[in-house]
Design a protein around this motif. Structure first.
Motif, PDB file in Angstrom:
ATOM      1  N   HIS A   1       0.834  -1.209   0.000  1.00 12.92           N
ATOM      2  CA  HIS A   1       0.000   0.000   0.000  1.00 12.92           C
ATOM      3  C   HIS A   1       0.868   1.259   0.000  1.00 12.92           C
ATOM      4  O   HIS A   1       0.521   2.255  -0.630  1.00 12.92           O
ATOM      5  N   LEU A   2       1.972   1.209   0.730  1.00 13.99           N
ATOM      6  CA  LEU A   2       2.825   2.398   0.840  1.00 13.99           C
ATOM      7  C   LEU A   2       3.790   2.539  -0.333  1.00 13.99           C
ATOM      8  O   LEU A   2       4.093   3.653  -0.755  1.00 13.99           O
ATOM      9  N   VAL A   3       4.252   1.416  -0.874  1.00 13.66           N
ATOM     10  CA  VAL A   3       5.231   1.446  -1.968  1.00 13.66           C
ATOM     11  C   VAL A   3       4.561   1.649  -3.326  1.00 13.66           C
ATOM     12  O   VAL A   3       5.091   2.347  -4.193  1.00 13.66           O
ATOM     13  N   LYS A   4       3.413   1.045  -3.530  1.00  8.86           N
ATOM     14  CA  LYS A   4       2.688   1.120  -4.805  1.00  8.86           C
ATOM     15  C   LYS A   4       1.220   1.499  -4.566  1.00  8.86           C
ATOM     16  O   LYS A   4       0.309   0.722  -4.880  1.00  8.86           O
ATOM     17  N   PRO A   5       0.963   2.678  -4.026  1.00  7.31           N
ATOM     18  CA  PRO A   5      -0.424   3.029  -3.709  1.00  7.31           C
ATOM     19  C   PRO A   5      -1.340   3.064  -4.931  1.00  7.31           C
ATOM     20  O   PRO A   5      -2.546   2.831  -4.806  1.00  7.31           O
ATOM     21  N   GLN A   6      -0.777   3.302  -6.092  1.00  7.29           N
ATOM     22  CA  GLN A   6      -1.607   3.387  -7.309  1.00  7.29           C
ATOM     23  C   GLN A   6      -2.309   2.068  -7.614  1.00  7.29           C
ATOM     24  O   GLN A   6      -3.355   2.060  -8.263  1.00  7.29           O
ATOM     25  N   VAL A   7      -1.767   0.967  -7.124  1.00  4.33           N
ATOM     26  CA  VAL A   7      -2.398  -0.338  -7.331  1.00  4.33           C
ATOM     27  C   VAL A   7      -3.752  -0.395  -6.613  1.00  4.33           C
ATOM     28  O   VAL A   7      -4.694  -1.011  -7.099  1.00  4.33           O
ATOM     29  N   PHE A   8      -3.833   0.265  -5.464  1.00  2.00           N
ATOM     30  CA  PHE A   8      -5.024   0.170  -4.627  1.00  2.00           C
ATOM     31  C   PHE A   8      -6.008   1.319  -4.827  1.00  2.00           C
ATOM     32  O   PHE A   8      -7.147   1.231  -4.385  1.00  2.00           O
ATOM     33  N   GLU A   9      -5.582   2.383  -5.456  1.00  2.00           N
ATOM     34  CA  GLU A   9      -6.459   3.547  -5.614  1.00  2.00           C
ATOM     35  C   GLU A   9      -7.772   3.224  -6.320  1.00  2.00           C
ATOM     36  O   GLU A   9      -8.815   3.755  -5.926  1.00  2.00           O
ATOM     37  N   PRO A  10      -7.788   2.346  -7.343  1.00  2.00           N
ATOM     38  CA  PRO A  10      -9.075   2.040  -7.992  1.00  2.00           C
ATOM     39  C   PRO A  10     -10.071   1.336  -7.067  1.00  2.00           C
ATOM     40  O   PRO A  10     -11.263   1.294  -7.362  1.00  2.00           O
ATOM     41  N   LEU A  11      -9.610   0.780  -5.944  1.00  2.00           N
ATOM     42  CA  LEU A  11     -10.504   0.101  -5.008  1.00  2.00           C
ATOM     43  C   LEU A  11     -11.267   1.079  -4.127  1.00  2.00           C
ATOM     44  O   LEU A  11     -12.262   0.710  -3.510  1.00  2.00           O
ATOM     45  N   ILE A  12     -10.803   2.310  -4.066  1.00  2.00           N
ATOM     46  CA  ILE A  12     -11.415   3.297  -3.180  1.00  2.00           C
ATOM     47  C   ILE A  12     -12.705   3.815  -3.822  1.00  2.00           C
ATOM     48  O   ILE A  12     -12.684   4.293  -4.952  1.00  2.00           O
ATOM     49  N   PRO A  13     -13.815   3.693  -3.115  1.00  2.00           N
ATOM     50  CA  PRO A  13     -15.081   4.197  -3.667  1.00  2.00           C
ATOM     51  C   PRO A  13     -14.970   5.685  -4.011  1.00  2.00           C
ATOM     52  O   PRO A  13     -14.325   6.453  -3.289  1.00  2.00           O
ATOM     53  N   SER A  14     -15.589   6.071  -5.108  1.00  2.00           N
ATOM     54  CA  SER A  14     -15.496   7.459  -5.570  1.00  2.00           C
ATOM     55  C   SER A  14     -16.104   8.437  -4.568  1.00  2.00           C
ATOM     56  O   SER A  14     -15.777   9.624  -4.601  1.00  2.00           O
ATOM     57  N   ALA A  15     -16.959   7.967  -3.677  1.00  2.00           N
ATOM     58  CA  ALA A  15     -17.558   8.846  -2.669  1.00  2.00           C
ATOM     59  C   ALA A  15     -16.526   9.322  -1.644  1.00  2.00           C
ATOM     60  O   ALA A  15     -16.743  10.329  -0.973  1.00  2.00           O
ATOM     61  N   LEU A  16     -15.423   8.605  -1.522  1.00  2.00           N
ATOM     62  CA  LEU A  16     -14.377   9.009  -0.578  1.00  2.00           C
ATOM     63  C   LEU A  16     -13.373   9.920  -1.272  1.00  2.00           C
ATOM     64  O   LEU A  16     -12.897   9.610  -2.359  1.00  2.00           O
ATOM     65  N   PRO A  17     -13.038  11.030  -0.641  1.00  2.00           N
ATOM     66  CA  PRO A  17     -12.041  11.923  -1.242  1.00  2.00           C
ATOM     67  C   PRO A  17     -10.623  11.412  -0.973  1.00  2.00           C
ATOM     68  O   PRO A  17     -10.415  10.582  -0.088  1.00  2.00           O
ATOM     69  N   ALA A  18      -9.684  11.904  -1.739  1.00  2.00           N
ATOM     70  CA  ALA A  18      -8.255  11.651  -1.505  1.00  2.00           C
ATOM     71  C   ALA A  18      -7.925  10.163  -1.460  1.00  2.00           C
ATOM     72  O   ALA A  18      -7.464   9.642  -0.443  1.00  2.00           O
ATOM     73  N   ALA A  19      -8.133   9.480  -2.571  1.00  2.00           N
ATOM     74  CA  ALA A  19      -7.920   8.027  -2.636  1.00  2.00           C
ATOM     75  C   ALA A  19      -6.512   7.645  -2.196  1.00  2.00           C
ATOM     76  O   ALA A  19      -6.335   6.684  -1.457  1.00  2.00           O
ATOM     77  N   ARG A  20      -5.506   8.386  -2.629  1.00  2.00           N
ATOM     78  CA  ARG A  20      -4.131   8.028  -2.265  1.00  2.00           C
ATOM     79  C   ARG A  20      -3.936   8.096  -0.754  1.00  2.00           C
ATOM     80  O   ARG A  20      -3.293   7.236  -0.168  1.00  2.00           O
ATOM     81  N   LYS A  21      -4.498   9.093  -0.122  1.00  2.00           N
ATOM     82  CA  LYS A  21      -4.376   9.222   1.334  1.00  2.00           C
ATOM     83  C   LYS A  21      -5.071   8.058   2.038  1.00  2.00           C
ATOM     84  O   LYS A  21      -4.544   7.498   2.999  1.00  2.00           O
ATOM     85  N   VAL A  22      -6.244   7.685   1.553  1.00  2.00           N
ATOM     86  CA  VAL A  22      -6.971   6.554   2.126  1.00  2.00           C
ATOM     87  C   VAL A  22      -6.130   5.281   1.998  1.00  2.00           C
ATOM     88  O   VAL A  22      -6.029   4.494   2.947  1.00  2.00           O
ATOM     89  N   VAL A  23      -5.511   5.083   0.848  1.00  2.00           N
ATOM     90  CA  VAL A  23      -4.665   3.905   0.630  1.00  2.00           C
ATOM     91  C   VAL A  23      -3.487   3.902   1.600  1.00  2.00           C
ATOM     92  O   VAL A  23      -3.178   2.882   2.212  1.00  2.00           O
TER      93      VAL A  23
END
Length: 132
Positions: free
Chosen positions: A26-48
């Motif tokens: 999650h910390l090294v490759k956050p872009q892998v997990f960003e598509p999993l974050i629901p669009s209703a949540l802001p700041a996907a990278r921060k959530v990851v």
């Protein structure tokens, strides 16, 4: 149940290992997990990144007897909390597989579907580590 810690066994250690690996990813490759974050949540990278840190904290806590109970309960909550992201990943993969109609997309979709029920034994292990 007594206040004694649940002993560290292979399933709990395995869960800690999965959390450590996933948290690091999650910390090294956050872009892998960003598509999993629901669009209703802001700041996907921060959530990851926050979820990655939470996984690392849970991993460390599961390994130590004094923190295992609290970490087990936190781990179960974390697994329940990320489950909608795993469902979203599977739904997105299914749409992609239908659109592309290639073996690689179909295999990835099958993998995401197979992964969903695996959450339940992980949650049970976390709850057992938490003394439940």
């Amino acid at each position: 149940m007594t206040s004694r810690s649940v002993p560290l066994d292979l399933p709990i250690a395995g869960l800690a290992g999965l959390f450590a690996a996933s948290g690091t990813l999650h910390l090294v490759k956050p872009q892998v997990f960003e598509p999993l974050i629901p669009s209703a949540l802001p700041a996907a990278r921060k959530v990851v990144k926050v979820s990655g840190v939470a996984e690392l904290v849970c991993a460390a806590g599961l390994l130590h007897p004094r923190t295992r109970r609290a970490s087990g309960l936190a781990s179960a909550a974390l697994l329940v909390g990320v489950f909608p992201g795993n469902v979203k990943m599977s739904a997105d993969a299914g749409k992609r597989a239908e659109r592309k109609r290639d073996p690689k997309s179909a295999a990835f979709f099958a993998g995401t579907l197979a992964r969903l029920p695996l959450q339940w034994p992980m949650i049970r292990t976390a709850l057992r580590a938490g003394g439940r």
